[in-house]
Design an enzyme around this catalytic site. Structure first.
Site, PDB file in Angstrom:
ATOM      1  CB  CYS A  50      -0.912   0.016   1.222  1.00 40.21           C
ATOM      2  SG  CYS A  50      -2.193  -1.249   1.175  1.00 40.21           S
ATOM      3  CB  SER A 107       6.508   1.307   8.021  1.00 36.14           C
ATOM      4  OG  SER A 107       7.049   0.086   7.596  1.00 36.14           O
ATOM      5  CG  ASP A 113       4.796  -6.580  14.141  1.00 35.82           C
ATOM      6  OD1 ASP A 113       5.909  -6.059  14.255  1.00 35.82           O
ATOM      7  OD2 ASP A 113       4.134  -7.006  15.100  1.00 35.82           O
ATOM      8  CD  GLN A 118       3.042  -5.560   3.329  1.00 39.95           C
ATOM      9  OE1 GLN A 118       3.827  -4.674   3.673  1.00 39.95           O
ATOM     10  NE2 GLN A 118       1.762  -5.323   3.112  1.00 39.95           N
TER      11      GLN A 118
END
Length: 410
Positions: A50, A107, A113, A118
């Protein structure tokens, strides 16, 4: 020399309107990897989430291929990508980027996590289709192992956060609690499942709506308290809801302005998908509040300073790991030369021994002893200069010596 590189877009440099246009679906990853391997680089791993779409690759001409892979993004998705929206890194910067991404330091939600899983999945896919080989296998395994070490040796995962958590938390605050509120989840992938657990913790009335009805029934078997809405009745279901969390893998919008009508109470929509599931025009409707991933970014930064401080403490160890990987990569260049020299030694030994044995009358035991001495002597002559070459710290000198040996050996 093989160099490690990464080209891509992430939430730091590109808005969601751009990221959703360059998101790799599973089938895209297979096709794009094939194109990259045939035209641009020796090995590649594609990571698409995403918050990022990134191509990691190994090449011997980094300066050229960084630009070419940048162009590949534009051509593959048929979009114009301004320079400021694209990240290009090579060498130490690329290694550092991979480690920080795997650790959750890069991130949107620091320390989350989900990204580690991924990264592992992206590497696994690349291995399965044959695009990740000797170099990227080593680099990714080291980054994944180190990220696991960080999480195992800190409290970073004691209170795991994610975009799903941030979205549910925001709705919980704005709706004065979610207890007994009607909340629908559309899409039951990883993000949807995370949202489901956060909603149940807040005692919400949860409804699930998935394109594959079987997945909804499977989820109800695991969580008997939830209710199921058929995907064909999504529009009718929305009318009753206080909160809609959309997290499907659809390549296009599935909820438009016309799908939301007759609102008599507030509706909060958390669009956690990329590409986005909900048309932006929905935000103009009365009594409707729409948030996408980028809208939640500012909320994600709250109370995360402690996690960032903990992860920052691992930066010196990351630099040590980078040095180790660079040394390994440099020495791996010597492996083909070693193999070639060993073969040359074996050929010389075979010719020499054949001549000696033809000219002498030795017993089998004597032949075995002579063969051992000859082969050992040749290996010793070979071993000393190779060990000296490995000890050379100046990269340019080492590369020049390797290049000369490669020419001599043909």
């Amino acid at each position: 020399m093989v160099k490690f590189c990464v080209v891509g877009m992430n939430h730091h440099v590109a808005p969601i309107e751009v990221r959703e246009k360059v998101h790799f679906k599973e089938t895209d990853i297979i096709e794009a990897s094939d194109i990259l391997m045939n035209n641009y680089c020796q090995e590649t791993v594609i990571l698409s989430t995403c918050n990022r779409s990134e191509i990691y690759f190994a090449t011997e001409q980094a300066d050229v291929d960084l630009h070419r892979v940048h162009q590949f993004f534009s051509e593959y998705f048929n979009v114009d990508l301004p320079e400021e929206y694209v990240v290009e890194k090579s060498g130490d910067e690329a290694f550092r980027h991979l480690f920080y991404v795997s650790m959750g330091m890069d991130s949107l939600v620091i320390g989350e996590d989900q990204i580690l899983g991924q990264v592992k999945d992206a590497h696994m896919t690349a291995m399965e289709i044959g695009s990740s080989k000797k170099f990227l296998n080593k680099f990714f395994r080291e980054a994944i192992t180190f990220a696991k070490y960080c999480k195992a040796n800190t409290s970073i995962s004691d209170h795991p956060l994610s975009i799903a958590y941030i979205g549910v938390k925001k709705a919980d605050e704005d709706l004065n609690g979610l207890k007994d509120k009607k909340c629908m989840i559309s899409g039951l992938g990883n993000m949807g499942k995370l949202a489901l657990n956060h909603l149940l913790e807040r005692e919400a009335k949860v409804y699930v709506c998935n394109r594959t009805l079987e997945n909804s029934h499977r989820m109800k078997w695991e969580y008997p308290e939830i209710e199921i809405f058929p995907f064909s009745e999504l529009t009718q279901g929305i009318e009753e809801m206080d909160l809609l969390i959309s997290a499907t893998s659809s390549p296009h919008t599935i909820i438009k302005k016309k799908n939301i009508k007759n609102r008599k109470k507030p509706l909060y929509i958390m669009d956690l998908s990329l590409p986005r599931d909900v048309d932006r025009d929905v935000k103009d409707l009365k009594l409707v509040s729409l948030y996408d991933i980028d809208d939640l970014e500012s909320l994600a930064q709250e109370n995360l300073e402690e996690k960032k401080r903990i992860l920052d403490g691992f930066k010196p160890m990351v630099e040590d790991k980078i040095s180790e990987l660079k040394t390994w990569a440099a020495e791996s260049k010597i492996d083909p030369i070693m193999k070639s020299l060993n073969q040359r030694c074996d050929d010389i030994a075979d010719d020499t021994l054949n001549y000696i044995f033809r000219k002498t009358n030795m017993t089998h035991a004597e032949k075995m002893k002579v063969e051992k001495i000859v082969r050992s002597a040749l290996k010793k002559v070979l071993r000393e200069p190779i060990l000296s070459l490995k000890d050379v710290e100046n990269t340019d000198k080492k590369d020049a010596a390797i290049e000369l040996l490669e020419e001599v050996l043909g």
